[in-house]
Design a protein around this motif. Structure first.
Motif, PDB file in Angstrom:
ATOM      1  N   SER A   1      -7.984  -4.472  -6.701  1.00  0.00           N
ATOM      2  CA  SER A   1      -6.557  -4.160  -6.615  1.00  0.00           C
ATOM      3  C   SER A   1      -5.767  -4.956  -7.640  1.00  0.00           C
ATOM      4  O   SER A   1      -6.294  -5.819  -8.341  1.00  0.00           O
ATOM      5  CB  SER A   1      -6.029  -4.489  -5.212  1.00  0.00           C
ATOM      6  OG  SER A   1      -5.796  -5.887  -5.077  1.00  0.00           O
TER       7      SER A   1
ATOM      8  N   HIS B   1      -0.859   6.629   4.291  1.00  0.00           N
ATOM      9  CA  HIS B   1      -0.062   5.421   4.082  1.00  0.00           C
ATOM     10  C   HIS B   1       0.047   4.969   2.630  1.00  0.00           C
ATOM     11  O   HIS B   1       0.450   3.836   2.361  1.00  0.00           O
ATOM     12  CB  HIS B   1      -0.639   4.274   4.929  1.00  0.00           C
ATOM     13  CG  HIS B   1      -0.521   4.506   6.406  1.00  0.00           C
ATOM     14  ND1 HIS B   1      -1.505   5.136   7.138  1.00  0.00           N
ATOM     15  CD2 HIS B   1       0.478   4.210   7.277  1.00  0.00           C
ATOM     16  CE1 HIS B   1      -1.134   5.202   8.403  1.00  0.00           C
ATOM     17  NE2 HIS B   1       0.066   4.660   8.513  1.00  0.00           N
ATOM     18  N   THR B   2      -0.315   5.827   1.683  1.00  0.00           N
ATOM     19  CA  THR B   2      -0.164   5.492   0.262  1.00  0.00           C
ATOM     20  C   THR B   2       0.449   6.695  -0.458  1.00  0.00           C
ATOM     21  O   THR B   2       0.695   7.742   0.134  1.00  0.00           O
ATOM     22  CB  THR B   2      -1.517   5.162  -0.393  1.00  0.00           C
ATOM     23  OG1 THR B   2      -2.315   6.360  -0.479  1.00  0.00           O
ATOM     24  CG2 THR B   2      -2.278   4.106   0.398  1.00  0.00           C
ATOM     25  N   HIS B   3       0.641   6.544  -1.758  1.00  0.00           N
ATOM     26  CA  HIS B   3       1.095   7.674  -2.570  1.00  0.00           C
ATOM     27  C   HIS B   3      -0.009   8.698  -2.786  1.00  0.00           C
ATOM     28  O   HIS B   3       0.272   9.802  -3.275  1.00  0.00           O
ATOM     29  CB  HIS B   3       1.592   7.180  -3.929  1.00  0.00           C
ATOM     30  CG  HIS B   3       2.960   6.589  -3.876  1.00  0.00           C
ATOM     31  ND1 HIS B   3       3.569   6.012  -4.974  1.00  0.00           N
ATOM     32  CD2 HIS B   3       3.866   6.478  -2.858  1.00  0.00           C
ATOM     33  CE1 HIS B   3       4.771   5.573  -4.641  1.00  0.00           C
ATOM     34  NE2 HIS B   3       4.977   5.840  -3.364  1.00  0.00           N
TER      35      HIS B   3
ATOM     36  N   LEU C   1       0.830  -1.203   0.000  1.00  0.00           N
ATOM     37  CA  LEU C   1       0.000   0.000   0.000  1.00  0.00           C
ATOM     38  C   LEU C   1       0.867   1.256   0.000  1.00  0.00           C
ATOM     39  O   LEU C   1       0.498   2.269  -0.606  1.00  0.00           O
ATOM     40  CB  LEU C   1      -0.920   0.014   1.224  1.00  0.00           C
ATOM     41  CG  LEU C   1      -2.218  -0.781   1.128  1.00  0.00           C
ATOM     42  CD1 LEU C   1      -2.966  -0.722   2.457  1.00  0.00           C
ATOM     43  CD2 LEU C   1      -3.101  -0.258  -0.006  1.00  0.00           C
ATOM     44  N   SER C   2       1.989   1.214   0.670  1.00  0.00           N
ATOM     45  CA  SER C   2       2.829   2.406   0.797  1.00  0.00           C
ATOM     46  C   SER C   2       3.358   2.903  -0.544  1.00  0.00           C
ATOM     47  O   SER C   2       3.744   4.066  -0.668  1.00  0.00           O
ATOM     48  CB  SER C   2       3.997   2.132   1.747  1.00  0.00           C
ATOM     49  OG  SER C   2       4.845   1.132   1.225  1.00  0.00           O
ATOM     50  N   GLU C   3       3.388   2.031  -1.553  1.00  0.00           N
ATOM     51  CA  GLU C   3       3.843   2.452  -2.877  1.00  0.00           C
ATOM     52  C   GLU C   3       2.699   2.473  -3.888  1.00  0.00           C
ATOM     53  O   GLU C   3       2.915   2.462  -5.098  1.00  0.00           O
ATOM     54  CB  GLU C   3       4.967   1.532  -3.373  1.00  0.00           C
ATOM     55  CG  GLU C   3       4.607   0.067  -3.410  1.00  0.00           C
ATOM     56  CD  GLU C   3       5.788  -0.830  -3.790  1.00  0.00           C
ATOM     57  OE1 GLU C   3       6.577  -0.446  -4.680  1.00  0.00           O
ATOM     58  OE2 GLU C   3       5.928  -1.908  -3.185  1.00  0.00           O
ATOM     59  N   SER C   4       1.466   2.556  -3.384  1.00  0.00           N
ATOM     60  CA  SER C   4       0.291   2.460  -4.237  1.00  0.00           C
ATOM     61  C   SER C   4      -0.431   3.797  -4.398  1.00  0.00           C
ATOM     62  O   SER C   4      -0.410   4.642  -3.513  1.00  0.00           O
ATOM     63  CB  SER C   4      -0.704   1.456  -3.653  1.00  0.00           C
ATOM     64  OG  SER C   4      -0.154   0.160  -3.593  1.00  0.00           O
TER      65      SER C   4
ATOM     66  N   LEU D   1      -4.319   4.985  -5.050  1.00  0.00           N
ATOM     67  CA  LEU D   1      -5.667   4.447  -4.949  1.00  0.00           C
ATOM     68  C   LEU D   1      -6.690   5.411  -5.533  1.00  0.00           C
ATOM     69  O   LEU D   1      -6.422   6.596  -5.709  1.00  0.00           O
ATOM     70  CB  LEU D   1      -6.026   4.167  -3.486  1.00  0.00           C
ATOM     71  CG  LEU D   1      -5.075   3.286  -2.685  1.00  0.00           C
ATOM     72  CD1 LEU D   1      -5.615   3.112  -1.265  1.00  0.00           C
ATOM     73  CD2 LEU D   1      -4.863   1.935  -3.352  1.00  0.00           C
TER      74      LEU D   1
ATOM     75  N   PHE E   1      -5.567   5.898   4.315  1.00  0.00           N
ATOM     76  CA  PHE E   1      -4.941   5.759   3.002  1.00  0.00           C
ATOM     77  C   PHE E   1      -4.230   7.043   2.575  1.00  0.00           C
ATOM     78  O   PHE E   1      -3.225   6.984   1.865  1.00  0.00           O
ATOM     79  CB  PHE E   1      -5.982   5.340   1.967  1.00  0.00           C
ATOM     80  CG  PHE E   1      -6.519   3.955   2.180  1.00  0.00           C
ATOM     81  CD1 PHE E   1      -5.666   2.886   2.410  1.00  0.00           C
ATOM     82  CD2 PHE E   1      -7.886   3.707   2.163  1.00  0.00           C
ATOM     83  CE1 PHE E   1      -6.152   1.607   2.611  1.00  0.00           C
ATOM     84  CE2 PHE E   1      -8.384   2.441   2.366  1.00  0.00           C
ATOM     85  CZ  PHE E   1      -7.511   1.386   2.595  1.00  0.00           C
TER      86      PHE E   1
END
Length: 260
Positions: free
Chosen positions: A247, A180-182, A150-153, A155, A177
């Motif tokens: 996903s 903790h995401t892009h 998730l940290s490199e995603s 959404l 999110f």
């Protein structure tokens, strides 16, 4: 039925409908815009394009029925059923914001066997069918992304026009999110969100208060492109259950933990 040939013909019908929608949009005025009981927008073009699309698709498959947002309802037990939304992203459409599409899926004996999402302003057609192991954007093969966490995603999500009873829960997910995401995008069209997951532009999508015509085609695209689609519990009741996680498959278990 040759599903490949039927898909080719369905794409032509969809593009013809898109031409009608684009021309009609230039003449849309306030008299052609109204509100449903849930306060979501609907236009005369939604209704007119649904009639055109439904009629042409049923002519293509005379034994088929249609499930759609405005005037068509059908029993999912039917052998062949088109699940269609002629303008997914009506609010965008009304405001001339160029993110809206035509979504068409074909249901056969309990399974989706065709998915087509056509981005009208962008002239991009995302499509697949049961005889193909591939998903295409126009004539180019696409697949889901390779983001592993998730940290490199990146959404996407959507906001309901009504049914705000789950808003507090939803905002908590949104906050997590964001941190903790892009990032999170809100395109305003669930069908396009899912098509973008299928082609790797997005890594995941979540939303509730969804209808089958919003997600049937896009969910099938994601699955055929190597991704995963579930409801918020990890089950398969995403088509009629009103909630969906989609996903690239790599992040799905971590994604799902936020909704457990």
């Amino acid at each position: 039925m040759q599903i490949g040939k039927t898909t080719e013909k369905a794409i032509l019908i969809i593009k013809e409908t898109a031409g009608y929608i684009s021309k009609a949009r230039m003449k849309l005025d306030a008299e052609g815009i109204s509100y449903k009981e849930d306060q979501s927008l609907v236009t005369s073009i939604d209704v007119g394009s649904e009639e055109r699309l439904a009629s042409a698709l049923q002519h293509l498959l005379p034994q088929s029925t249609v499930l759609a947002e405005e005037k068509h309802s059908s029993d999912p037990k039917t052998d062949f059923m088109w699940i269609i939304d002629p303008i997914d992203g009506t609010t965008n459409f009304v405001h001339n914001f160029p993110m809206y599409c035509i979504s068409v899926a074909l249901w056969h004996n309990g399974k989706i066997v065709m998915g087509i999402v056509y981005d009208i302003p962008g002239d991009e057609c995302f499509w697949t069918h049961s005889e193909s192991g591939l998903v295409y954007r126009n004539d180019r093969q696409v697949r889901v992304s390779q983001a592993k966490t998730l940290s490199e995603s990146l959404l996407a999500t959507g906001f309901p026009s009504s049914a705000f009873g789950r808003m507090d829960e939803y905002i908590e997910h949104f906050r997590y999110f964001m941190l903790h995401t892009h990032g999170i995008r809100r395109l305003g069209s669930a069908a396009l969100d899912l098509a973008y997951v299928a082609c790797g532009r997005l890594d995941g999508f979540f939303e509730y208060h969804l209808k089958p015509w919003d997600v049937a085609a896009g969910a099938y695209l994601v699955q055929k492109a190597g991704g995963t689609v579930t409801d918020f519990t990890g089950g398969n009741n995403y088509l009629y259950g009103g909630e969906m996680l989609a996903s690239n498959n790599w992040i799905h278990r971590e994604f799902l933990k936020r909704f457990g």
